[in-house]
Design an enzyme around this catalytic site. Structure first.
Site, PDB file in Angstrom:
ATOM      1  N   SER A 252       5.239  -7.063   3.343  1.00 16.70           N
ATOM      2  CA  SER A 252       5.827  -7.427   4.641  1.00 16.70           C
ATOM      3  C   SER A 252       6.619  -8.733   4.528  1.00 16.70           C
ATOM      4  CB  SER A 252       4.710  -7.597   5.668  1.00 16.70           C
ATOM      5  OG  SER A 252       3.854  -8.639   5.238  1.00 16.70           O
TER       6      SER A 252
ATOM      7  N   GLU B   5      -5.060  -3.960  -1.681  1.00 17.02           N
ATOM      8  CA  GLU B   5      -6.508  -3.753  -1.561  1.00 17.02           C
ATOM      9  C   GLU B   5      -6.820  -2.439  -0.843  1.00 17.02           C
ATOM     10  OE1 GLU B   5      -4.614  -5.972  -0.257  1.00 17.02           O
ATOM     11  OE2 GLU B   5      -5.327  -6.828   1.623  1.00 17.02           O
TER      12      GLU B   5
ATOM     13  N   CYS C  21       9.866   1.395   3.556  1.00 18.60           N
ATOM     14  CA  CYS C  21      10.778   0.308   3.937  1.00 18.60           C
ATOM     15  C   CYS C  21      12.201   0.832   4.088  1.00 18.60           C
ATOM     16  CB  CYS C  21      10.729  -0.804   2.906  1.00 18.60           C
ATOM     17  SG  CYS C  21      11.299  -0.240   1.298  1.00 18.60           S
TER      18      CYS C  21
ATOM     19  N   GLU D  87       8.918  -4.193  13.131  1.00 15.72           N
ATOM     20  CA  GLU D  87       8.723  -3.127  12.149  1.00 15.72           C
ATOM     21  C   GLU D  87       7.493  -2.319  12.583  1.00 15.72           C
ATOM     22  OE1 GLU D  87       7.643  -4.196   8.064  1.00 15.72           O
ATOM     23  OE2 GLU D  87       8.747  -2.439   7.366  1.00 15.72           O
TER      24      GLU D  87
ATOM     25  N   LYS E  79      -1.278  -7.057  -9.135  1.00 13.68           N
ATOM     26  CA  LYS E  79      -2.236  -7.209  -8.028  1.00 13.68           C
ATOM     27  C   LYS E  79      -1.952  -6.057  -7.071  1.00 13.68           C
ATOM     28  CE  LYS E  79      -3.134  -8.396  -4.256  1.00 13.68           C
ATOM     29  NZ  LYS E  79      -3.663  -7.432  -3.258  1.00 13.68           N
TER      30      LYS E  79
ATOM     31  N   PHE F 148       0.806  -1.236   0.000  1.00 15.18           N
ATOM     32  CA  PHE F 148       0.000   0.000   0.000  1.00 15.18           C
ATOM     33  C   PHE F 148       0.831   1.275   0.000  1.00 15.18           C
ATOM     34  CE2 PHE F 148       0.861  -0.196   4.581  1.00 15.18           C
ATOM     35  CZ  PHE F 148       1.089   1.140   4.867  1.00 15.18           C
TER      36      PHE F 148
HETATM   37  P1  NAD Z   1       1.445  -6.729   3.127  1.00 15.72           P
HETATM   38  O1  NAD Z   1       2.489  -7.773   3.181  1.00 15.72           O
HETATM   39  O2  NAD Z   1       0.370  -6.751   4.131  1.00 15.72           O
HETATM   40  O3  NAD Z   1       0.694  -6.757   1.704  1.00 15.72           O
HETATM   41  C1  NAD Z   1       1.431  -6.800   0.502  1.00 15.72           C
HETATM   42  C2  NAD Z   1       0.597  -7.529  -0.552  1.00 15.72           C
HETATM   43  O4  NAD Z   1       0.363  -8.871  -0.099  1.00 15.72           O
HETATM   44  C3  NAD Z   1      -0.760  -6.899  -0.778  1.00 15.72           C
HETATM   45  O5  NAD Z   1      -1.026  -6.872  -2.164  1.00 15.72           O
HETATM   46  C4  NAD Z   1      -1.732  -7.817  -0.028  1.00 15.72           C
HETATM   47  O6  NAD Z   1      -2.991  -7.919  -0.646  1.00 15.72           O
HETATM   48  C5  NAD Z   1      -1.038  -9.157  -0.042  1.00 15.72           C
HETATM   49  N1  NAD Z   1      -1.275  -9.961   1.176  1.00 15.72           N
HETATM   50  C6  NAD Z   1      -1.498  -9.498   2.424  1.00 15.72           C
HETATM   51  N2  NAD Z   1      -1.600 -10.539   3.303  1.00 15.72           N
HETATM   52  C7  NAD Z   1      -1.431 -11.671   2.570  1.00 15.72           C
HETATM   53  C8  NAD Z   1      -1.407 -13.064   2.894  1.00 15.72           C
HETATM   54  N3  NAD Z   1      -1.589 -13.494   4.130  1.00 15.72           N
HETATM   55  N4  NAD Z   1      -1.195 -13.951   1.897  1.00 15.72           N
HETATM   56  C9  NAD Z   1      -0.996 -13.538   0.629  1.00 15.72           C
HETATM   57  N5  NAD Z   1      -1.009 -12.225   0.271  1.00 15.72           N
HETATM   58  C10 NAD Z   1      -1.224 -11.306   1.219  1.00 15.72           C
HETATM   59  O7  NAD Z   1       2.207  -5.317   3.114  1.00 15.72           O
HETATM   60  P2  NAD Z   1       1.579  -3.857   3.196  1.00 15.72           P
HETATM   61  O8  NAD Z   1       1.047  -3.635   4.570  1.00 15.72           O
HETATM   62  O9  NAD Z   1       0.703  -3.590   2.043  1.00 15.72           O
HETATM   63  O10 NAD Z   1       2.899  -2.975   2.979  1.00 15.72           O
HETATM   64  C11 NAD Z   1       3.792  -2.668   4.010  1.00 15.72           C
HETATM   65  C12 NAD Z   1       4.950  -3.614   4.040  1.00 15.72           C
HETATM   66  O11 NAD Z   1       5.629  -3.631   2.789  1.00 15.72           O
HETATM   67  C13 NAD Z   1       6.016  -3.225   5.073  1.00 15.72           C
HETATM   68  O12 NAD Z   1       6.438  -4.375   5.728  1.00 15.72           O
HETATM   69  C14 NAD Z   1       7.120  -2.625   4.222  1.00 15.72           C
HETATM   70  O13 NAD Z   1       8.399  -2.664   4.807  1.00 15.72           O
HETATM   71  C15 NAD Z   1       7.031  -3.478   3.019  1.00 15.72           C
HETATM   72  N6  NAD Z   1       7.666  -2.863   1.869  1.00 15.72           N
HETATM   73  C16 NAD Z   1       8.875  -3.342   1.512  1.00 15.72           C
HETATM   74  C17 NAD Z   1       9.547  -2.765   0.453  1.00 15.72           C
HETATM   75  C18 NAD Z   1      10.901  -3.269   0.049  1.00 15.72           C
HETATM   76  O14 NAD Z   1      11.427  -2.796  -0.927  1.00 15.72           O
HETATM   77  N7  NAD Z   1      11.496  -4.207   0.748  1.00 15.72           N
HETATM   78  C19 NAD Z   1       8.968  -1.698  -0.251  1.00 15.72           C
HETATM   79  C20 NAD Z   1       7.710  -1.243   0.143  1.00 15.72           C
HETATM   80  C21 NAD Z   1       7.060  -1.838   1.215  1.00 15.72           C
END
Ligand code: NAD
Length: 485
Positions: free
Chosen positions: A227, A177, A282, A376, A174, A150
């Protein structure tokens, strides 16, 4: 509801999902209901994959010199629509307009890099024995999926879209959401730029559709950003169905501040790093490891932090749940004996009472085992851990399981080198609080911040989005035959 219900996008058109499950999209700025996002079904995905597979048959045959023309036009369209796109990002994500604009600027830079790909994949050719040539050519892998988080509704999708598509793949995005609106704009701009229908597609949803993507036999490669918990799930699940996968995870970035650090430069950098995008980056500073007596710098960081005003130069966090989670970390640290120097809890922005705001927060005398130091937090919170020397600072940084970024603030080149060599992270800053490598350098962390080989951007992405074909050729009948040719 401000916008119509979100639809999926494939074959160049928007279609409603076949699901009966939807989630509300709430603007974190002020709690307005923006739209509803469908939790698409496996049947929806099957339809999208078939379209993307058919499009691949044609798109992969177009030369890269022609394919890249779309992205020259896309770059111009991003520039033209900068303000509209930034406003939409701000509305759905909650960041400030300047931060949203910076995200589009970064998307433009990523697109510029993709425009240089024809120069970078010219292939290799060598006469390996008399009359015998070997050559290597890059081929696209097929239908690829990009699953995104997000916090950067435009930049992170654009980490993957221009490179993967220029290299001849067709893509299914994808979106998160929580922020699916910006992705629809990306689709419209790509179409306007002349991208053939079916080459770029969008499927909306959450966990269930991500799992379906990981399992789908028609998808050849999956990139994920989010994450660490979900990165691990996606990495193992998509690998189990023999896809290539690169999964970028979360972060816990440590900034090591030495007593010789430049006070005002350090203070403004640290404050900006921990609070930019409301700490939802991140690459954000999360833990500051203060070496020796740096009280003066800490005081200046607090002065800088107090200049950051929620609703003005500080955006909201993504949701009510996020706000509550962040505030809980602060309260737990306080209960465990840490000192709250600047307190961002219970922030309410006048006129935006239903928004989700957390003010900048600086916590001193945090210990390495407190949850605010290990987890985090993903909010505008800086934890300060005091140590006596550089090796103690490095041992704390090294012990954290993540490895996205680390930074050192010092005026000594020798000390900077000492930290560069020993910090356990993929991206290092020297006197820089957000050490994002600019294109053409690639972006990617280590350890629990990334699963898979190589990086997602820059030249490294070429290996991820292509397959190498090696051809050995002999035309000369007189060339000697040996055991290798
Ligand atoms: P998230 O992991 O909750 O969601 C990421 C994606 O995974 C979304 O599209 C979501 O729909 C999907 N998702 C969520 N739960 C899932 C599950 N149980 N099974 C399968 N798919 C699932 O992350 P977020 O809250 O949207 O974003 C924040 C996180 O992203 C932080 O941890 C941040 O550090 C990380 N991030 C990392 C980088 C990087 O370059 N390493 C860059 C941006 C964000």
């Amino acid at each position: 509801m401000k916008y119509p219900v979100i639809q999926n996008y494939f074959g160049g058109k928007f279609y409603p999902s076949t699901t009966d499950k939807f989630l509300d999209i709430i603007s974190p700025l002020d709690g307005t209901l923006l739209s509803k996002v469908p939790l698409s079904t496996k049947n929806d995905l099957n339809q999208v994959v078939t379209i993307a597979q058919n499009a691949f048959l044609k798109w992969s045959k177009v030369t890269i010199k022609e394919r890249v023309q779309v992205f020259f036009r896309y770059k111009t369209l991003l520039e033209k629509h900068m303000l509209d796109l930034a406003k939409l990002i701000q509305e759905e994500n909650g960041k400030t307009l300047d931060e949203a604009r910076a995200e589009i600027e970064k998307s433009i830079e990523l697109t510029e890099f993709a425009c240089s790909l024809p120069q970078l994949i010219e292939g290799e050719i060598l006469e390996v024995s008399k009359g015998v040539e070997c050559r290597a050519d890059y081929y696209p892998v097929g239908v690829v999926a990009s699953i995104v988080p997000f916090n950067f509704p435009s930049m992170v999708p654009n980490w993957t879209i221009p490179n993967a598509i220029t290299l001849g793949n067709t893509m299914i995005l994808k979106p998160s959401e929580s922020v699916p609106l910006s992705a629809l704009k990306i689709a419209e701009l790509l179409k306007e730029a002349g991208l053939p229908d079916g080459v770029f597609n969008i499927i909306n949803g959450d966990r269930e559709i991500v799992e379906a993507i990981c399992d789908h036999p028609g998808i050849e490669a999956v990139s994920f950003v989010g994450s660490s918990k979900v990165a691990k799930i996606v990495y193992s699940r998509a690998s189990a169905s023999f896809k290539r996968v690169l999964a970028l995870g979360g972060a816990k970035n440590h900034l090591i501040v030495l007593p010789d650090a430049h006070p005002s430069m350090t203070a403004s950098n640290v404050a900006a790093s921990m609070s930019g995008c409301a700490g939802q980056r991140c690459m954000a500073a999360s833990v500051m490891v203060a070496v020796g007596d740096i009280n003066l710098i800490i005081e200046q960081i607090c002065v800088e932090a107090r200049k950051i005003i929620p609703g003005q130069n500080l955006g909201s966090v993504i949701s009510k749940t996020a706000k509550e989670r962040i505030e809980k970390y602060i309260t737990e640290a306080e209960k465990q004996g840490a000192t709250i120097l600047v307190d961002g809890r219970n922030t309410i922005v006048p006129g935006k009472e239903k928004g989700f705001y957390v003010g900048p927060t600086v916590i001193d005398h945090v210990t390495p085992t407190m949850s605010v130091a290990t987890d985090e937090v993903f909010g505008p919170v800086l934890s300060i851990i005091r140590v006596k020397d550089i090796d103690e600072a490095l041992s704390i940084e090294n012990a954290n399981p993540y490895g996205n970024a680390a930074a050192v603030f010092t005026q000594s080149g020798g000390m900077a080198r000492y930290v560069i060599d020993r910090a356990n992270a993929g991206m290092i800053g020297v006197n820089i609080g957000v050490p994002v490598p600019r294109e053409p350098f690639s972006f990617g962390g280590w350890n629990d911040s990334k699963f898979g080989v190589g990086d997602l951007t820059g030249e490294s992405s070429i290996r991820f989005w292509t397959k190498l074909k090696k051809t050995t050729t002999k035309w000369n009948p007189e060339a000697k035959t040996n055991w290798m040719s």
